[in-house]
Design a protein around this motif. Structure first.
Motif, PDB file in Angstrom:
ATOM      1  N   ASP A  65       0.839  -1.205   0.000  1.00  0.00           N
ATOM      2  CA  ASP A  65       0.000   0.000   0.000  1.00  0.00           C
ATOM      3  C   ASP A  65       0.876   1.258   0.000  1.00  0.00           C
ATOM      4  N   GLY A  66       1.970   1.209   0.755  1.00  0.00           N
ATOM      5  CA  GLY A  66       2.905   2.335   0.761  1.00  0.00           C
ATOM      6  C   GLY A  66       3.511   2.565  -0.606  1.00  0.00           C
ATOM      7  N   LEU A  67       3.827   1.475  -1.302  1.00  0.00           N
ATOM      8  CA  LEU A  67       4.373   1.585  -2.656  1.00  0.00           C
ATOM      9  C   LEU A  67       3.400   2.313  -3.575  1.00  0.00           C
ATOM     10  N   ALA A  68       2.124   1.964  -3.484  1.00  0.00           N
ATOM     11  CA  ALA A  68       1.110   2.596  -4.335  1.00  0.00           C
ATOM     12  C   ALA A  68       1.035   4.094  -4.062  1.00  0.00           C
ATOM     13  N   ASP A  69       1.005   4.460  -2.793  1.00  0.00           N
ATOM     14  CA  ASP A  69       0.936   5.888  -2.440  1.00  0.00           C
ATOM     15  C   ASP A  69       2.197   6.622  -2.888  1.00  0.00           C
ATOM     16  N   TRP A  70       3.354   5.989  -2.699  1.00  0.00           N
ATOM     17  CA  TRP A  70       4.625   6.601  -3.096  1.00  0.00           C
ATOM     18  C   TRP A  70       4.668   6.855  -4.593  1.00  0.00           C
ATOM     19  N   MET A  93       4.932  10.397  -9.359  1.00  0.00           N
ATOM     20  CA  MET A  93       4.556  10.597 -10.757  1.00  0.00           C
ATOM     21  C   MET A  93       3.736  11.858 -11.010  1.00  0.00           C
ATOM     22  N   VAL A  94       3.128  12.416  -9.971  1.00  0.00           N
ATOM     23  CA  VAL A  94       2.315  13.617 -10.195  1.00  0.00           C
ATOM     24  C   VAL A  94       3.227  14.805 -10.522  1.00  0.00           C
ATOM     25  N   LYS A  95       2.780  15.654 -11.420  1.00  0.00           N
ATOM     26  CA  LYS A  95       3.555  16.839 -11.784  1.00  0.00           C
ATOM     27  C   LYS A  95       3.284  17.972 -10.803  1.00  0.00           C
ATOM     28  N   GLY A  96       4.319  18.742 -10.529  1.00  0.00           N
ATOM     29  CA  GLY A  96       4.143  19.870  -9.626  1.00  0.00           C
ATOM     30  C   GLY A  96       5.256  19.957  -8.604  1.00  0.00           C
ATOM     31  N   ILE A 146       3.440  15.580  -2.212  1.00  0.00           N
ATOM     32  CA  ILE A 146       3.131  15.029  -0.890  1.00  0.00           C
ATOM     33  C   ILE A 146       1.634  14.851  -0.716  1.00  0.00           C
ATOM     34  N   MET A 147       0.857  15.811  -1.203  1.00  0.00           N
ATOM     35  CA  MET A 147      -0.605  15.699  -1.138  1.00  0.00           C
ATOM     36  C   MET A 147      -1.097  14.487  -1.915  1.00  0.00           C
ATOM     37  N   ALA A 157      -0.767   5.509 -11.338  1.00  0.00           N
ATOM     38  CA  ALA A 157       0.661   5.263 -11.099  1.00  0.00           C
ATOM     39  C   ALA A 157       0.852   4.249  -9.981  1.00  0.00           C
ATOM     40  N   GLY A 158       0.072   4.380  -8.919  1.00  0.00           N
ATOM     41  CA  GLY A 158       0.159   3.438  -7.812  1.00  0.00           C
ATOM     42  C   GLY A 158      -0.271   2.048  -8.226  1.00  0.00           C
ATOM     43  N   LEU A 159      -1.338   1.979  -9.008  1.00  0.00           N
ATOM     44  CA  LEU A 159      -1.823   0.680  -9.485  1.00  0.00           C
ATOM     45  C   LEU A 159      -0.787   0.013 -10.374  1.00  0.00           C
ATOM     46  N   PHE A 160      -0.180   0.789 -11.258  1.00  0.00           N
ATOM     47  CA  PHE A 160       0.840   0.252 -12.154  1.00  0.00           C
ATOM     48  C   PHE A 160       2.043  -0.259 -11.363  1.00  0.00           C
TER      49      PHE A 160
END
Length: 233
Positions: free
Chosen positions: A67-72, A77-80, A86-87, A97-100
């Motif tokens: 689960d931590g991997l998915a959140d990480w 991968m989010v731009k900004g 962090i959000m 990205a987390g699912l992948f």
């Protein structure tokens, strides 16, 4: 070591949460326990042994790190800027990205195992646990969660002892088969995740450490599979 078991595994034993920080040096010693059932499945060469081995592994360690991997991955991968990343990491919803990332880590583990000796899962777990210790040793906490709590309790003495244990468990395999040192590829991958986390988020939290554990394990199995395929026999 018994106080680590309730938090880092699903093994039904009681422990004192307040004493976990005193036993972080023993993280490498968890590997023989967490990999035991999966290694037995592989040794007995049961039908679909690679799938069953991964299933019993997660039955033993739980899905917290996955689960931590998915959140990480969502955060990376989010731009900004860092705040936005962090959000995204803290968002309760899992993004693509987390699912992948989760699918790829599971895929690499399942499809690497048939190419490897039965003890490969142990080496993968050993490096995974040691990579977590390295991550905690950075002393770069993100926020005031469990990651920061464990980092505050880890000292140089624990790190040295944990490293000695790691080497004591790894080197006998390397002595009998030098190809076992290819497991270090996964450790390098885990260290890269540590560095990337510090770069992208400014530090590490529990999600980052979970990602370190999962990517290290998958990296170990992938690296070993490539070496065994090329230098078979």
């Amino acid at each position: 070591m018994k106080n680590l078991l309730p938090f880092f595994t699903r093994i039904p034993v009681r422990g004192d949460f307040e004493k976990i920080r005193e036993e972080l040096w023993a993280l490498p010693l968890l590997a023989p326990l967490t990999s035991a059932l999966g290694t037995l499945v592989l040794y007995l060469n049961l039908p679909l042994a690679n799938v069953l081995a991964v299933l019993v592994l997660y039955l033993t360690i739980g899905l917290l790190h996955l689960d931590g991997l998915a959140d990480w991955a969502d955060g990376v991968m989010v731009k900004g800027d860092r705040e936005r990343k962090i959000m995204a990491m803290k968002d309760l919803n899992t993004g693509i990205a987390g699912l992948f990332a989760v699918i790829m880590v599971l895929f690499l583990q399942v499809y690497s195992l048939p190419l490897l000796p039965f003890y490969a899962l142990f080496l993968a777990e050993l490096n995974s646990k040691f990579a977590m210790l390295i991550a905690l040793a950075t002393k770069k906490p993100l926020g005031q969660g469990l990651g920061a709590y464990f980092m505050e309790g880890l000292n140089k003495k624990q790190l040295v002892l944990g490293t000695a244990l790691y080497l004591a468990l790894l080197l006998p395999f390397a002595y009998f088969d030098l190809r076992s040192l290819s497991s270090l590829a996964g450790l390098v991958a885990g260290i890269y995740v540590v560095r990337l986390s510090i770069k992208e988020f400014g530090g590490l939290n529990g999600d980052c450490i979970g990602a370190v554990a999962e990517i290290t394990r998958a990296g170990v199995l992938l690296g070993m599979a490539m070496v065994w395929s090329y230098f078979g026999g």
